[in-house]
Write an enzyme that holds these catalytic residues in place. Structure first.
Site, mmCIF file in Angstrom:
data_model
loop_
_atom_site.group_PDB
_atom_site.id
_atom_site.type_symbol
_atom_site.label_atom_id
_atom_site.label_comp_id
_atom_site.label_asym_id
_atom_site.label_seq_id
_atom_site.Cartn_x
_atom_site.Cartn_y
_atom_site.Cartn_z
ATOM 1 N N LEU A 29 0.812 -1.217 0.000
ATOM 2 C CA LEU A 29 0.000 0.000 0.000
ATOM 3 C C LEU A 29 0.847 1.269 0.000
ATOM 4 O O LEU A 29 1.935 1.298 0.568
ATOM 5 C CB LEU A 29 -0.927 -0.016 1.220
ATOM 6 N N HIS A 33 -3.601 4.218 -2.044
ATOM 7 C CA HIS A 33 -4.539 3.300 -1.371
ATOM 8 C C HIS A 33 -5.139 3.962 -0.119
ATOM 9 O O HIS A 33 -6.314 3.781 0.179
ATOM 10 C CB HIS A 33 -3.825 2.025 -0.931
ATOM 11 N N GLY A 144 -9.532 3.157 -7.598
ATOM 12 C CA GLY A 144 -8.799 4.329 -8.086
ATOM 13 C C GLY A 144 -8.985 4.519 -9.586
ATOM 14 O O GLY A 144 -9.145 3.551 -10.332
ATOM 15 N N SER A 182 1.972 4.085 -7.652
ATOM 16 C CA SER A 182 1.682 2.700 -8.034
ATOM 17 C C SER A 182 2.661 1.790 -7.311
ATOM 18 O O SER A 182 3.833 2.159 -7.114
ATOM 19 C CB SER A 182 1.877 2.541 -9.546
#
Ligand code: PAF
Length: 281
Positions: A29, A33, A144, A182
């Protein structure tokens, strides 16, 4: 925050509350997130996050084996972010038998862009998300917008199967230099990391150049030029393209004339890392 690893424990933990908001993830994460968790909390019902690296959505030569698995760190971040429940099944729990029943998404969405570059990817995503939805039965689920095509596909799946779940899409969280956060950014070397914001810059340039276009052929030429520029910078682009937001099809002359909402999308490889990004325009 309670962490559970089995469906039986998950159901027992969900049981006291009628409504939940689900944030499905593959772990490792980052702030993106945590933004999903913060958005989930705004629904004022308890939040359940899932962490599962889903083999079904990875191709045979993709990064399933090296995908970072950082469960203890992720659990600490989720607890700090105010998540109420973490569901972290292992493969035997999620797929106790080979998953021979699958969700087969519409190829008009799942067979283009990332679906063309990664055959079977969206079937794997749709199948695991459907399974998570069945296990959790959330009222809301948050995804997302970085995975723009995935979000569209999940919205369509929910509509077509009449699932009583509201899908919430959240804007991409970016580093100060514009790079979309990412888990795969962690694969980049320091030199590649410095270069990585070029992908977002290429999307901005395409969106800007496309503003004055009046014909699909012009858009096509601009896309070719943008891909060539990325290529010259050392990237290997899969696609860099302008599409309609509603269905990810190329805009027609009428769309360009009317100003139909569009999105510029890109996927490109930098060294060993494949990055995706997009920009609504
Ligand atoms: O976006 C992701 O992290 C994954 O595709 C998802 C939705 C958790 C399914 O494995």
């Amino acid at each position: 925050m309670l962490t559970v690893h089995t469906v039986a424990d998950l159901r027992a933990a969900l049981e006291p509350h009628p409504d939940w908001t689900l944030v499905p993830t593959m772990g490792n994460l980052h702030a993106g997130h945590l933004g999903l968790i913060a958005r989930a909390r705004q629904e004022n019902v308890p939040v359940v996050a899932s962490i599962f690296v889903n083999r079904l959505q990875f191709g045979p030569n993709e990064d399933f084996d090296r995908y970072p698995r950082t469960l203890p760190h992720d659990a600490a971040l989720l607890a700090d972010a105010g998540c109420d429940l973490l569901f972290a099944p292992d493969e035997a729990e999620m797929y106790p038998q080979p998953q021979t029943f699958r969700v087969l998404p519409d190829p008009a969405i799942a067979g283009i862009l990332d679906g063309a570059a990664r055959p079977g990817h969206f079937e794997g995503v749709a199948t695991v998300v459907m399974k998570l939805f069945q296990m959790v039965q959330p009222r809301h689920a948050v995804f997302g917008k970085k995975d723009y095509q995935q979000l569209l596909l999940i919205r369509r799946m929910v509509e077509q199967f009449a699932l009583p779940i509201t899908i919430i899409g959240l804007d991409t969280v970016r580093a100060d230099d514009g790079l979309a956060l990412s888990s795969r950014n962690g694969y980049l070397t320091p030199e590649e990391r410095a270069q990585a914001p070029q992908l977002q810059a290429a999307l901005r340039a395409l969106a800007e150049d496309a503003r004055s276009a009046t014909a699909p052929e012009q858009i096509h030429l601009l896309e070719q030029q943008a891909m060539t520029r990325l290529d010259q910078l050392g990237w290997t682009p899969d696609y860099l393209t302008l599409r309609r937001r509603a269905d990810l099809q190329p805009p027609t002359a009428q769309d360009l004339h009317r100003g139909t909402p569009c999105v510029a999308l890109a996927a490109a490889r930098l060294g060993r890392t494949r990055l995706i990004d997009n920009l609504e325009c």
